[in-house]
Design an enzyme around this catalytic site. Structure first.
Site, PDB file in Angstrom:
ATOM      1  N   GLY A 222      16.462  25.486  31.190  1.00 21.50           N
ATOM      2  CA  GLY A 222      17.455  26.292  31.905  1.00 21.50           C
ATOM      3  C   GLY A 222      18.375  26.992  30.933  1.00 21.50           C
ATOM      4  CG  ASN A 223      20.240  30.372  31.643  1.00 20.95           C
ATOM      5  OD1 ASN A 223      21.275  30.448  32.285  1.00 20.95           O
ATOM      6  ND2 ASN A 223      19.092  30.922  32.068  1.00 20.95           N
ATOM      7  CG  HIS A 224      24.858  26.834  28.512  1.00 21.42           C
ATOM      8  ND1 HIS A 224      24.901  25.536  28.944  1.00 21.42           N
ATOM      9  CD2 HIS A 224      24.520  26.780  27.197  1.00 21.42           C
ATOM     10  CE1 HIS A 224      24.616  24.719  27.945  1.00 21.42           C
ATOM     11  NE2 HIS A 224      24.371  25.454  26.867  1.00 21.42           N
ATOM     12  CB  ALA A 290      21.090  34.086  33.023  1.00 15.89           C
TER      13      ALA A 290
END
Ligand code: CTP
Length: 413
Positions: A222-224, A290
């Site tokens: 995943g990402n932030h 994102a």
């Protein structure tokens, strides 16, 4: 959330028995999240006290050009410093709209003729904002040709009447002339304002948040991304009258508007599927998510054990959702984001062409205060003709507003 939330309302109270109802009206405005400033004609003070309206509106009440004994909200009956000029032009410019309620036959007649013998009338004449008026008078006065002529004159000036209601009147007679009930005035204003919102009738698809790409049943890539930018755009679009489809990856952000339909997804593939389902129906699409660019080629059906000393995951590309929308675009206004670390402008221009965009919102990681997990953002707009507009560092809400200003400009060009 009411469309009155955050609105600055200038309430002019003139001298009729219905003035007592303005106490409830002010309460309803405050409850809806509006800021209220009250101006009273001298005669209206016989029907409701300035102290009541100052307390409920949480603002001083003005009724004269010079402050002698007007009240302040904080100290009740204590007078403000004598000799202070109540600037009617400033009051008029402050307001998003002015409402005169109750509007007596006398005040309406003066408004129609341009008479200016009190602060309320001077403020009315200075107002450039929309003006509404809620007449209140006896039934025969309400039907008198001079009253009807005044209504017409005021309508020709662009003012909006909130029609009186029928019922028992102060005179003991029964008929039309009673000021609309406070709840009905609020509903009237809400409906009128909503019908004039700049994105009324427009459907907007927005992607937001990160995507999670499963490795096994318990792990993911995943990402932030917090999703805040996309959720702020969704809220702002809804407040401007659009109906919004918000396709969001996992996010803690909440939806606070009934015009936003939230579709929760997890992976890039799910986000793509939902966007492809809704894109043909919308007027605008804004890709603020994102999205993971790569995902594990295979997803283990059982939790992967830590047996091997080394472990590699083979990745494959996800579909670029924004580019997929650009490829099938008809009349949709398509907006993408670009996060660049070098050759920002040139790379962003290439993305406009590659993804068939109308506008790109460029974030540079070189800008302090921009990016993931921040409350602020610093963006540069580049449109499809490559005109470049750098913006200041602002809150994400303000950036959302700037993006939607571009959308409005597109439709009203
Ligand atoms: N985007 C998308 N689907 C993807 C990847 C990106 O819809 N699979 C959208 C994002 O929502 C955003 C823009 O494309 O609007 C982001 O582009 P950027 O971060 O610059 O990444 P890429 O276009 O993937 O290019 P690169 O990472 O190579 O710079």
């Amino acid at each position: 959330m009411s469309v009155l939330n955050g609105k600055k309302i200038l309430l002019g109270v003139s001298g009729g028995i219905a003035a007592y109802k303005t106490a409830s009206l002010v309460r309803l405005f405050i409850k809806a999240g509006a800021h209220v400033q009250v101006i009273m004609t001298p005669a209206s003070k016989d029907f409701v006290t300035p102290l009541t309206l100052a307390t409920l509106s949480k603002n001083p009440v003005y009724s004269t050009f010079y402050d002698t004994n007007d009240t302040t909200a904080e100290d009740g009956l204590q007078s403000k410093e004598e000799g202070v000029w109540n600037n009617h032009v400033e009051l008029a410019l402050w307001a998003d709209f002015m409402l005169i309620a109750p509007a007596t036959a006398n005040t309406l007649s003066k408004m129609a003729s341009g008479t200016c013998d009190n602060l309320l009338l001077a403020t009315y004449l200075s107002a450039k904002c929309p003006v509404y008026f809620a007449p209140a008078m006896d039934l025969d006065m309400y039907k008198h040709p001079s009253t009807l002529a005044n209504f017409k004159t005021l309508a020709d000036f662009g003012n909006t009447i909130i029609p009186a209601e029928s019922g028992e009147l102060a005179s003991g007679l029964s008929g039309e002339g009673r000021m609309a009930e406070p709840e009905n005035i609020v509903s009237f204003l809400e409906a009128d304002i909503a019908s004039k919102l700049p994105l009324k009738g427009k459907k907007i698809l927005i992607t937001a948040g990160p995507t999670y790409e499963a490795i096994d049943p318990v792990r993911f890539i995943g990402n932030h991304s917090s999703g805040k930018m996309g959720y702020d755009i969704a809220l702002c679009a809804a407040q401007l009258g659009a109906s919004v489809i918000l396709v969001s990856g996992p996010s803690h952000c909440k939806v606070h508007h009934s015009a936003i339909q939230l579709i929760s997804v997890v992976s890039a593939q799910e986000m793509l599927d939902e966007c492809q389902r809704y894109f043909p129906q919308v007027d605008v699409a804004i890709a603020a998510a994102a999205v993971a660019d790569y995902r594990p080629k295979t997803v283990a059906s059982q939790k992967i054990k830590k047996s091997a000393a080394e472990f590699a995951i083979e990745l494959e590309k996800t579909t670029d959702i924004l580019a997929a929308m650009g490829a099938v675009k008809n009349n949709q206004f398509l907006i993408g984001f670009a996060l660049e670390t070098e050759n920002e402008i040139e790379n962003a221009k290439l993305k406009i062409q590659k993804k068939n965009l109308d506008l790109i919102v460029l974030n540079s990681l070189q800008d302090e205060g921009a990016g993931f997990r921040k409350e602020t953002n610093k963006v540069t707009f580049i449109d499809k003709d490559f005109s470049i507009e750098p913006m200041e560092l602002k809150s994400k809400e303000a950036v959302a507003n700037d993006i939607l200003t571009k959308v409005i400009a597109h439709f009203h060009a």
